[in-house]
Design a protein around this motif. Sequence first.
Motif, short mmCIF file in Angstrom:
data_model
loop_
_atom_site.label_atom_id
_atom_site.label_comp_id
_atom_site.label_asym_id
_atom_site.label_seq_id
_atom_site.Cartn_x
_atom_site.Cartn_y
_atom_site.Cartn_z
N ALA A 111 0.80 -1.19 0.00
CA ALA A 111 -0.07 0.02 -0.06
C ALA A 111 0.87 1.15 0.11
O ALA A 111 1.98 1.38 0.72
N ARG A 143 -3.89 2.67 -2.93
CA ARG A 143 -3.63 1.33 -3.63
C ARG A 143 -2.11 1.24 -4.06
O ARG A 143 -1.56 2.31 -4.08
N TYR A 189 -7.93 -5.08 2.17
CA TYR A 189 -6.57 -4.57 2.90
C TYR A 189 -6.53 -5.13 4.37
O TYR A 189 -7.84 -5.02 4.96
N THR A 234 -9.53 -6.52 8.54
CA THR A 234 -9.55 -6.29 7.22
C THR A 234 -10.44 -5.11 6.79
O THR A 234 -11.72 -5.16 7.52
N TYR A 280 -10.12 2.52 1.25
CA TYR A 280 -8.69 3.40 1.58
C TYR A 280 -8.70 3.84 2.70
O TYR A 280 -7.66 5.01 2.94
N VAL A 291 -0.08 -1.79 6.54
CA VAL A 291 -1.26 -2.17 5.73
C VAL A 291 -0.67 -3.14 4.43
O VAL A 291 0.33 -2.83 3.95
N ALA A 296 -2.01 -5.30 1.40
CA ALA A 296 -3.17 -5.59 -0.12
C ALA A 296 -2.95 -6.89 -0.25
O ALA A 296 -2.08 -7.71 -0.37
#
Length: 133
Positions: free
Chosen positions: A30, A50, A90, A109, A113, A130, A132
Amino acid sequence: IHAVNSAGSSTPQLTNPDRAVPSLQMPGVAYSVVASPGTAIGTVEVSWQRPRVPHHGIPCFEVEGIISECPTPYGGSIPASDGGDDIIEYEIEISNRPDFLGSDGLRKTYVGYHAVINDLYPQRTYFVRVLAR
């Protein structure tokens, strides 16, 4: 496929197999993760973007320290730093320790964002990361 150089061209050959598809990779990390005290006591707000850099850590484009998005694969709509598959969520990990070892951490989770982590002890330092997936 055939090779060409200054001496000429080789005899064309068929590839075997006739096509290949790259394997999926894990998504990059992230980007621009920011954690700040929340508006309520015992909360931390976390925001991120992202991934912009693929999992191998080499930016697709970087000019004077500014990292730009990776190209979008043929037929896709999202830059390739997702590892070749959609990022569905995430995972946020929060801990009192910078090495994230020990049993006092918390994992949750989220989709999107931004997240608000609740039920934390006031006046305590927390470390956040974090993932992804």
